[in-house]
Design an enzyme around this catalytic site. Structure first.
Site, PDB file in Angstrom:
ATOM      1  N   SER A 124      20.920  51.493  -1.345  1.00 37.01           N
ATOM      2  CA  SER A 124      21.731  50.401  -1.878  1.00 37.01           C
ATOM      3  C   SER A 124      21.702  49.203  -0.946  1.00 37.01           C
ATOM      4  O   SER A 124      21.553  49.350   0.274  1.00 37.01           O
ATOM      5  CB  SER A 124      23.181  50.893  -2.041  1.00 37.01           C
ATOM      6  OG  SER A 124      24.061  49.818  -2.252  1.00 37.01           O
ATOM      7  N   TYR A 149      31.241  54.299   0.915  1.00 41.55           N
ATOM      8  CA  TYR A 149      30.103  54.541   0.024  1.00 41.55           C
ATOM      9  C   TYR A 149      28.812  54.026   0.660  1.00 41.55           C
ATOM     10  O   TYR A 149      27.815  54.740   0.772  1.00 41.55           O
ATOM     11  CB  TYR A 149      30.312  53.862  -1.330  1.00 41.55           C
ATOM     12  CG  TYR A 149      29.022  53.675  -2.088  1.00 41.55           C
ATOM     13  CD1 TYR A 149      28.355  54.763  -2.644  1.00 41.55           C
ATOM     14  CD2 TYR A 149      28.442  52.408  -2.216  1.00 41.55           C
ATOM     15  CE1 TYR A 149      27.148  54.600  -3.316  1.00 41.55           C
ATOM     16  CE2 TYR A 149      27.242  52.236  -2.875  1.00 41.55           C
ATOM     17  CZ  TYR A 149      26.601  53.323  -3.420  1.00 41.55           C
ATOM     18  OH  TYR A 149      25.397  53.162  -4.075  1.00 41.55           O
ATOM     19  N   LYS A 153      25.047  55.805   2.511  1.00 43.74           N
ATOM     20  CA  LYS A 153      23.646  55.414   2.337  1.00 43.74           C
ATOM     21  C   LYS A 153      23.004  55.092   3.684  1.00 43.74           C
ATOM     22  O   LYS A 153      21.841  55.449   3.936  1.00 43.74           O
ATOM     23  CB  LYS A 153      23.549  54.215   1.394  1.00 43.74           C
ATOM     24  CG  LYS A 153      24.074  54.465  -0.008  1.00 43.74           C
ATOM     25  CD  LYS A 153      23.310  55.562  -0.737  1.00 43.74           C
ATOM     26  CE  LYS A 153      23.729  55.654  -2.195  1.00 43.74           C
ATOM     27  NZ  LYS A 153      23.032  56.736  -2.921  1.00 43.74           N
TER      28      LYS A 153
END
Length: 338
Positions: A124, A149, A153
């Site tokens: 992302s 979040y 990643k």
């Protein structure tokens, strides 16, 4: 090639499955339908004429997933499965770290046990955090996300690089996507978030179709052309095609390598609203509130590496994204619940 697609019934996953099937690849979807619908398989079959194979399994159930992996016998994996809401991750970070890291560890152990070494990983643009100034480049500096979040990643990218550095034979693509929106041109598959949407485009669409009363715009005093935040939005079909290009590139690329998947063009919130009003023929009522904590003024990709190395470039513009997104929402006012 036989490709196992984890989370293949989700928004990006389902579009990627369509692109893989259209390119002649065989696909097995691994999904537990926690945040997706089994109806997706019917829709994929309607679009392509091919029904993908299914392993209904939770990656966190390592024994069950390993058995499903062994039965499928894939040549490669595209890994989408995971939790992805930024705000929710800030409210419940433990759940996000446990789920996103744990499910990927389960996958990697299964790949090692069954001698599969080709992986396309769903990363992302959140990995860039606020360290770089846009346009973001793959080697522009350290990665440091501003939310749990995104940090999952960052961590998983590091883990995958470490694995590829320690063990020869791995072929890993780290795909950093920006803001996928739109839907398949058929209107048969699209984004169907659970509850109140966390992202701008599905929220706009639910306002347009009458499910929500109005949109909240978080801040109109940013240093941008119209004062609202600017993001790099990419059509989900372009994004899906980028996954196929990366998968095919891995045949001649060893180790782990990152590629941005975006358009390289920022679009503001107000420009997005105008595009969806044009596509739907309906007004999108909105109100302006204060800035939201953690939001950046601008974010967009430098896409030069993907264009040069993958031979891939996004071809669909904001008008295409709005038109296809609206077709999906108009035909499926309540998503896959209709």
């Amino acid at each position: 090639m036989h490709v196992l697609v984890t989370g293949g019934a989700g928004f990006i996953g389902s579009h990627t499955v369509v692109s893989l099937l259209e390119r002649g690849h065989r696909v097995t979807i691994a999904d537990d339908f926690d945040n997706s619908s089994p109806k997706v398989l019917d829709r994929i079959e309607a679009i392509t004429g091919i029904r993908p194979e299914l392993a209904e399994v939770d990656l966190l159930d390592e024994a069950a997933f390993d058995a499903a992996f062994a039965a499928a016998k894939p040549d490669a994996v595209i890994h989408f499965a995971g939790l992805k809401a930024v705000g929710e991750s800030a409210a419940d970070p433990l759940r996000y770290y446990a789920h996103n890291l744990g499910s990927t560890f389960s996958l990697l152990r299964a790949m090692k046990r069954h001698d599969v070494s080709t992986l396309v990983f769903s990363s992302s643009a959140t990995v860039y955090g606020d360290v770089q100034q846009p346009p973001y480049t793959e080697d522009g500096g350290r990665l440091d996300a501003t939310n749990p979040y995104g940090m999952t990643k960052v961590m998983l990218e590091r883990i995958l690089r470490d694995i590829a550095g320690a063990e020869s034979g791995w072929h890993i693509a780290l795909l950093r996507y920006f803001n996928p929106i739109g839907a398949h041109e058929s209107g048969l598959i699209g984004e169907d978030p659970s509850g109140i949407p966390n992202n701008l485009a599905p929220y706009i669409l639910q306002v347009a179709v009458g499910r929500l009363p109005r949109l909240s715009v978080f801040g109109d005093d940013y240093p941008t052309a119209d004062g609202t935040g600017e993001r790099d939005y990419i059509h989900v079909v372009d994004l899906a095609e980028g996954h196929v290009a990366a998968l095919e590139k891995l045949a001649t690329t060893e180790g782990a390598r990152a590629w941005n998947l975006g358009t390289g063009t920022p679009t503001s919130v107000l420009q997005m609203i105008a595009a969806f009003e044009e596509a739907s023929g309906r007004p999108i009522p909105y109100s302006v509130g204060p800035r939201r904590a953690g939001d950046l003024p601008q974010s967009w990709a430098d896409t030069g590496r993907a264009e040069a190395e993958l031979g891939w470039k996004a071809t669909r513009d904001i008008a295409d994204m709005a038109r296809d997104g609206w077709r999906w929402q108009e035909q499926n006012p309540r998503g896959f619940s209709d």
